[in-house]
Write an enzyme that holds these catalytic residues in place. Structure first.
Site, PDB file in Angstrom:
ATOM      1  N   ASN A 188     -20.030   9.392   1.445  1.00 18.10           N
ATOM      2  CA  ASN A 188     -19.502  10.708   1.833  1.00 18.10           C
ATOM      3  C   ASN A 188     -19.084  11.536   0.627  1.00 18.10           C
ATOM      4  OD1 ASN A 188     -19.808  10.662   4.643  1.00 18.10           O
ATOM      5  ND2 ASN A 188     -17.887   9.568   4.961  1.00 18.10           N
ATOM      6  N   ASP A 197     -23.234  11.131   7.979  1.00 22.40           N
ATOM      7  CA  ASP A 197     -23.526  11.095   9.417  1.00 22.40           C
ATOM      8  C   ASP A 197     -24.926  10.542   9.676  1.00 22.40           C
ATOM      9  OD1 ASP A 197     -21.049  12.109  10.002  1.00 22.40           O
ATOM     10  OD2 ASP A 197     -21.739  14.121  10.525  1.00 22.40           O
ATOM     11  N   GLU A 224     -16.771   3.979  10.023  1.00 19.20           N
ATOM     12  CA  GLU A 224     -17.963   3.202   9.685  1.00 19.20           C
ATOM     13  C   GLU A 224     -17.890   1.785  10.244  1.00 19.20           C
ATOM     14  OE1 GLU A 224     -15.263   2.999   5.961  1.00 19.20           O
ATOM     15  OE2 GLU A 224     -15.653   4.345   7.629  1.00 19.20           O
TER      16      GLU A 224
END
Length: 308
Positions: A188, A197, A224
């Site tokens: 990220n 995503d 996650e």
């Protein structure tokens, strides 16, 4: 460091963020019962077999989580557009639209009939009723993770409790995998949340494809972290599945806009001991195991053995 992928976001991600069309036309062709009052309001029971048993027993086709319902309360007989409620001589009986049935009674159900069993009230919807489709769509949206389309935390916890009680009642094995993507924050932070995503959606598909067992429940617990609940699966079989998943993830990077994003997973595995623990104790053992896997270097499977 990851290379920054360049791609058309719309083309690469498709419908990420919206649920797929999970309710097919085949469900519109089934009659169903909907819980309007009880443990799970809104829950649907599709009447898609010629004969379906209803009761509290774990072996019933339609399992009712209600102590006021007999283990073998009734049978639903489906003949074309007609559905008959066949009373099973239940202890507390059945009322339809406020009228109590005689033991062993057979009643042809009509649209919108209200059926009271124990503290549960059901509504009957005949085949072709549009409410079958719309209630199904609402139920699925309540059960599914909005990003990945697999089951969400709420449904997983309900399934965990139900499967744990079934394992306790029937002496069956039940295993649980908690799967955590390693160093996902780095994905990220380096590549952005859109790429993150995409990785989550791709991993959810891989997880579902890998866990091909009858009755298995696969879901996203949050962030996650993913879950695989494996009924009728002992520790050794679950370990084979977990290692297969770990090897596959480690060997094949996830492709994002023609740029490979390598990931690994840490997995905690526990097999239930219903005679000496609760479903939450069972979950906590798997959760501790996944933390051990991370502490011991990540990209590994740790088993919460019964004597641990």
């Amino acid at each position: 460091m990851f290379a920054m992928p360049t791609f058309n976001t719309t083309m690469a991600f498709g419908s990420i963020g919206s649920l797929p069309d999970l309710v097919g036309t085949s469900e519109e062709l089934c009659a169903c019962l909907i819980v309007v009052q009880g443990a799970r309001p809104g829950q649907r029971f599709l009447l898609d077999l010629p004969s379906m048993s209803l009761g509290r027993a774990s072996m019933a086709d339609l399992i009712m989580d209600d102590r006021g319902v007999s283990r073998r309360h009734a049978v639903l007989k489906v003949e074309g557009d007609t559905v008959h409620w066949v009373d099973g001589g239940s202890t507390n009986g059945t009322s339809i639209n406020g009228v109590k049935l005689e033991g062993g009674a057979v009643v042809a159900l009509q649209a919108q009939d209200r059926i009271r069993i124990g503290s549960t009230e059901l509504k009957f919807l005949p085949r072709g009723d549009p409410e079958v489709y719309y209630t199904g769509a609402l139920e699925l949206r309540a059960q599914r993770d909005a990003l990945t389309g697999i089951y969400n935390k709420g449904f997983i916890l309900e399934a965990l409790d139900a499967q744990f009680e079934r394992a306790r009642a029937n002496g069956e094995s039940l295993s649980l995998l908690i799967v955590d993507l390693d160093r996902f924050k780095q994905v990220n932070d380096t590549l952005g949340h859109d790429v993150g995503d995409h990785v989550l959606v791709s991993f959810a598909t891989l997880l579902t494809d890998t866990i091909q067992r009858v009755g298995a429940v696969v879901g996203r617990f949050g962030g996650e972290e993913f879950i695989a609940l494996l009924p009728n699966c002992g520790t050794q079989d679950a370990l084979v599945l977990a290692e297969s998943l770990r090897h596959t993830v480690n060997a094949v990077p996830i492709d994002v806009g023609n740029v490979p994003v390598p990931i690994t997973v840490s997995i905690g595995l526990a097999t239930a001991v219903p005679s000496t623990e609760s479903s939450r104790d069972f979950f906590r053992r798997a959760d501790k195991a996944v933390y051990r896997a991370k502490e011991m270097g990540r990209n590994r499977v740790e088993v919460a053995w019964r004597f641990a």
